[in-house]
Design a protein around this motif. Structure first.
Motif, PDB file in Angstrom:
ATOM      1  N   ASP A  30     -30.133  57.714  56.653  1.00 62.40           N
ATOM      2  CA  ASP A  30     -31.714  57.381  56.187  1.00 62.40           C
ATOM      3  C   ASP A  30     -32.475  57.675  57.227  1.00 62.40           C
ATOM      4  OD1 ASP A  30     -30.800  56.505  53.832  1.00 62.40           O
ATOM      5  OD2 ASP A  30     -30.881  54.349  54.329  1.00 62.40           O
ATOM      6  N   ARG A  31     -32.071  57.350  58.668  1.00 58.85           N
ATOM      7  CA  ARG A  31     -33.014  57.483  59.775  1.00 58.85           C
ATOM      8  C   ARG A  31     -33.377  59.087  59.769  1.00 58.85           C
ATOM      9  NH1 ARG A  31     -29.655  53.719  62.427  1.00 58.85           N
ATOM     10  NH2 ARG A  31     -28.421  55.459  63.511  1.00 58.85           N
ATOM     11  N   SER A  32     -32.353  59.776  59.625  1.00 59.74           N
ATOM     12  CA  SER A  32     -32.643  61.384  59.884  1.00 59.74           C
ATOM     13  C   SER A  32     -33.525  62.100  58.830  1.00 59.74           C
ATOM     14  CB  SER A  32     -31.147  62.173  59.578  1.00 59.74           C
ATOM     15  OG  SER A  32     -30.375  61.820  60.744  1.00 59.74           O
ATOM     16  N   LEU A  33     -33.432  61.389  57.385  1.00 61.79           N
ATOM     17  CA  LEU A  33     -34.204  61.718  56.508  1.00 61.79           C
ATOM     18  C   LEU A  33     -35.868  61.280  56.693  1.00 61.79           C
ATOM     19  CD1 LEU A  33     -32.127  60.801  53.123  1.00 61.79           C
ATOM     20  CD2 LEU A  33     -32.925  62.992  53.814  1.00 61.79           C
ATOM     21  N   ASP A  34     -35.930  59.966  57.254  1.00 60.19           N
ATOM     22  CA  ASP A  34     -37.231  59.638  57.949  1.00 60.19           C
ATOM     23  C   ASP A  34     -37.951  60.615  58.766  1.00 60.19           C
ATOM     24  OD1 ASP A  34     -37.303  57.556  55.965  1.00 60.19           O
ATOM     25  OD2 ASP A  34     -36.277  55.983  57.295  1.00 60.19           O
ATOM     26  N   LYS A  35     -37.143  60.849  59.846  1.00 61.25           N
ATOM     27  CA  LYS A  35     -37.146  61.593  60.648  1.00 61.25           C
ATOM     28  C   LYS A  35     -37.945  63.113  60.371  1.00 61.25           C
ATOM     29  CE  LYS A  35     -36.050  63.421  65.325  1.00 61.25           C
ATOM     30  NZ  LYS A  35     -35.055  63.421  66.251  1.00 61.25           N
ATOM     31  N   VAL A  36     -37.066  63.751  59.527  1.00 60.23           N
ATOM     32  CA  VAL A  36     -37.288  64.820  58.872  1.00 60.23           C
ATOM     33  C   VAL A  36     -38.733  64.858  58.161  1.00 60.23           C
ATOM     34  CG1 VAL A  36     -36.672  66.769  56.962  1.00 60.23           C
ATOM     35  CG2 VAL A  36     -35.107  65.713  58.992  1.00 60.23           C
ATOM     36  N   ALA A  37     -38.843  63.746  57.280  1.00 54.09           N
ATOM     37  CA  ALA A  37     -40.087  63.657  56.286  1.00 54.09           C
ATOM     38  C   ALA A  37     -41.088  63.464  57.213  1.00 54.09           C
ATOM     39  CB  ALA A  37     -40.072  62.416  55.726  1.00 54.09           C
ATOM     40  N   ARG A  38     -41.203  62.784  58.269  1.00 54.84           N
ATOM     41  CA  ARG A  38     -42.376  62.513  59.329  1.00 54.84           C
ATOM     42  C   ARG A  38     -42.805  63.785  59.805  1.00 54.84           C
ATOM     43  NH1 ARG A  38     -40.408  58.272  61.355  1.00 54.84           N
ATOM     44  NH2 ARG A  38     -38.981  59.359  62.973  1.00 54.84           N
ATOM     45  N   THR A  39     -41.655  64.691  60.375  1.00 55.79           N
ATOM     46  CA  THR A  39     -41.847  65.938  61.082  1.00 55.79           C
ATOM     47  C   THR A  39     -42.783  66.928  60.077  1.00 55.79           C
ATOM     48  OG1 THR A  39     -39.996  65.732  62.318  1.00 55.79           O
ATOM     49  CG2 THR A  39     -40.767  67.889  62.074  1.00 55.79           C
ATOM     50  N   GLN A  53     -42.803  61.777  50.278  1.00 54.36           N
ATOM     51  CA  GLN A  53     -42.353  60.389  50.404  1.00 54.36           C
ATOM     52  C   GLN A  53     -41.430  60.167  48.974  1.00 54.36           C
ATOM     53  OE1 GLN A  53     -42.245  57.711  52.170  1.00 54.36           O
ATOM     54  NE2 GLN A  53     -43.077  59.083  53.620  1.00 54.36           N
ATOM     55  N   THR A  54     -41.891  60.862  47.890  1.00 52.34           N
ATOM     56  CA  THR A  54     -41.043  60.975  46.703  1.00 52.34           C
ATOM     57  C   THR A  54     -39.801  61.488  46.770  1.00 52.34           C
ATOM     58  OG1 THR A  54     -43.011  60.908  45.420  1.00 52.34           O
ATOM     59  CG2 THR A  54     -40.973  61.486  44.230  1.00 52.34           C
ATOM     60  N   GLY A  55     -39.731  62.645  47.641  1.00 53.95           N
ATOM     61  CA  GLY A  55     -38.399  63.434  47.766  1.00 53.95           C
ATOM     62  C   GLY A  55     -37.759  62.569  48.711  1.00 53.95           C
ATOM     63  N   THR A  56     -38.069  61.980  49.776  1.00 59.38           N
ATOM     64  CA  THR A  56     -37.488  61.060  50.714  1.00 59.38           C
ATOM     65  C   THR A  56     -36.676  59.869  49.938  1.00 59.38           C
ATOM     66  OG1 THR A  56     -38.816  61.786  52.381  1.00 59.38           O
ATOM     67  CG2 THR A  56     -37.476  59.830  52.690  1.00 59.38           C
ATOM     68  N   THR A  84     -36.620  53.142  40.243  1.00 53.47           N
ATOM     69  CA  THR A  84     -36.587  54.407  41.262  1.00 53.47           C
ATOM     70  C   THR A  84     -35.464  53.891  42.188  1.00 53.47           C
ATOM     71  OG1 THR A  84     -38.923  54.880  40.994  1.00 53.47           O
ATOM     72  CG2 THR A  84     -37.796  55.761  43.040  1.00 53.47           C
ATOM     73  N   PRO A  85     -34.337  54.735  42.355  1.00 56.18           N
ATOM     74  CA  PRO A  85     -33.252  54.297  42.970  1.00 56.18           C
ATOM     75  C   PRO A  85     -33.811  54.172  44.543  1.00 56.18           C
ATOM     76  CG  PRO A  85     -32.509  56.137  41.756  1.00 56.18           C
ATOM     77  CD  PRO A  85     -33.996  56.139  41.616  1.00 56.18           C
ATOM     78  N   GLY A  86     -33.345  52.828  45.332  1.00 50.03           N
ATOM     79  CA  GLY A  86     -33.816  52.649  46.484  1.00 50.03           C
ATOM     80  C   GLY A  86     -35.040  52.149  46.586  1.00 50.03           C
ATOM     81  N   GLY A  87     -35.750  51.772  45.374  1.00 44.33           N
ATOM     82  CA  GLY A  87     -37.141  51.196  45.313  1.00 44.33           C
ATOM     83  C   GLY A  87     -38.219  52.093  45.473  1.00 44.33           C
ATOM     84  N   THR A  88     -39.442  51.991  45.455  1.00 45.67           N
ATOM     85  CA  THR A  88     -40.591  52.799  45.455  1.00 45.67           C
ATOM     86  C   THR A  88     -40.837  53.003  46.959  1.00 45.67           C
ATOM     87  OG1 THR A  88     -41.202  51.916  43.399  1.00 45.67           O
ATOM     88  CG2 THR A  88     -42.990  53.068  44.832  1.00 45.67           C
ATOM     89  N   PRO A  89     -41.057  54.091  47.469  1.00 42.41           N
ATOM     90  CA  PRO A  89     -41.480  54.432  48.803  1.00 42.41           C
ATOM     91  C   PRO A  89     -42.478  54.091  49.172  1.00 42.41           C
ATOM     92  CG  PRO A  89     -41.021  56.595  47.675  1.00 42.41           C
ATOM     93  CD  PRO A  89     -40.779  55.374  46.697  1.00 42.41           C
ATOM     94  N   PRO A  90     -43.338  53.594  50.337  1.00 42.61           N
ATOM     95  CA  PRO A  90     -44.485  53.159  50.771  1.00 42.61           C
ATOM     96  C   PRO A  90     -45.324  54.523  50.541  1.00 42.61           C
ATOM     97  CG  PRO A  90     -43.106  53.364  52.641  1.00 42.61           C
ATOM     98  CD  PRO A  90     -42.131  53.445  51.632  1.00 42.61           C
ATOM     99  N   ALA A  91     -46.586  54.099  50.451  1.00 41.90           N
ATOM    100  CA  ALA A  91     -47.720  55.038  50.404  1.00 41.90           C
ATOM    101  C   ALA A  91     -47.822  55.574  51.785  1.00 41.90           C
ATOM    102  CB  ALA A  91     -48.650  54.524  49.507  1.00 41.90           C
ATOM    103  N   GLY A  92     -48.410  56.814  51.925  1.00 41.72           N
ATOM    104  CA  GLY A  92     -48.842  57.421  53.307  1.00 41.72           C
ATOM    105  C   GLY A  92     -47.587  57.891  53.912  1.00 41.72           C
ATOM    106  N   PRO A  93     -47.794  58.300  55.252  1.00 40.26           N
ATOM    107  CA  PRO A  93     -46.820  59.038  56.049  1.00 40.26           C
ATOM    108  C   PRO A  93     -45.692  58.295  56.274  1.00 40.26           C
ATOM    109  CG  PRO A  93     -48.702  58.630  57.280  1.00 40.26           C
ATOM    110  CD  PRO A  93     -49.034  58.059  55.896  1.00 40.26           C
ATOM    111  N   PRO A  94     -44.671  58.491  56.924  1.00 44.30           N
ATOM    112  CA  PRO A  94     -43.523  57.432  57.191  1.00 44.30           C
ATOM    113  C   PRO A  94     -43.888  56.890  58.428  1.00 44.30           C
ATOM    114  CG  PRO A  94     -42.746  60.126  57.022  1.00 44.30           C
ATOM    115  CD  PRO A  94     -43.998  59.987  56.599  1.00 44.30           C
ATOM    116  N   PRO A  95     -43.207  55.978  58.538  1.00 43.83           N
ATOM    117  CA  PRO A  95     -43.522  55.264  60.070  1.00 43.83           C
ATOM    118  C   PRO A  95     -42.830  55.875  61.084  1.00 43.83           C
ATOM    119  CG  PRO A  95     -41.772  54.011  58.633  1.00 43.83           C
ATOM    120  CD  PRO A  95     -42.423  55.403  57.829  1.00 43.83           C
ATOM    121  N   ALA A  96     -43.639  55.900  62.227  1.00 48.81           N
ATOM    122  CA  ALA A  96     -43.211  56.425  63.452  1.00 48.81           C
ATOM    123  C   ALA A  96     -42.244  55.490  64.252  1.00 48.81           C
ATOM    124  CB  ALA A  96     -44.516  56.653  64.294  1.00 48.81           C
ATOM    125  N   SER A  97     -41.205  56.331  64.575  1.00 51.29           N
ATOM    126  CA  SER A  97     -40.478  55.461  65.580  1.00 51.29           C
ATOM    127  C   SER A  97     -40.206  55.884  66.858  1.00 51.29           C
ATOM    128  CB  SER A  97     -38.807  55.805  64.640  1.00 51.29           C
ATOM    129  OG  SER A  97     -38.471  56.983  64.907  1.00 51.29           O
TER     130      SER A  97
END
Length: 97
Positions: A30-39, A53-56, A84-97
């Motif tokens: 999950d963390r890797s998917l978020d990182k790739v999505a953010r990049t 966000q939909t793909g993630t 939607t499996p895993g819930g609806t992803p939040p709108a906008g770009p992924p959060p920065a970590s």
């Protein structure tokens, strides 16, 4: 036995191994998917944020299904029909970590 039956028989043990790995390393995935999505979102300057966000969200849902985390749902396969499996992803770009 048909070709599809042979293929299913040979892939059965692999599915169990993948499921075990998804259970053990789901948080890392999950963390890797978020990182790739953010990049990707940064590289495309936010042009495809909604699609990213939909793909993630779909990828995370697939990992959850592999790890059998969705057993508490009400529909076939443990999900609520139409949900939607895993819930609806939040709108906008992924959060920065």
């Amino acid at each position: 036995m048909g070709l599809l039956d042979n293929l299913k028989a040979k892939l059965g043990p692999a599915k169990g191994k993948v499921s075990d790995l998804a259970q053990q390393h789901g948080d890392k995935i999950d963390r890797s998917l978020d990182k790739v999505a953010r990049t990707v979102d940064e590289k495309t300057k936010g042009k495809y944020s909604d699609r990213i966000q939909t793909g993630t969200g779909k990828a995370k849902g697939a990992v959850d299904r592999l790890a059998h985390k969705d057993d508490e749902g009400t529909g076939p396969g443990g999900t609520t029909p139409g949900a939607t499996p895993g819930g609806t992803p939040p709108a906008g770009p992924p959060p920065a970590s």
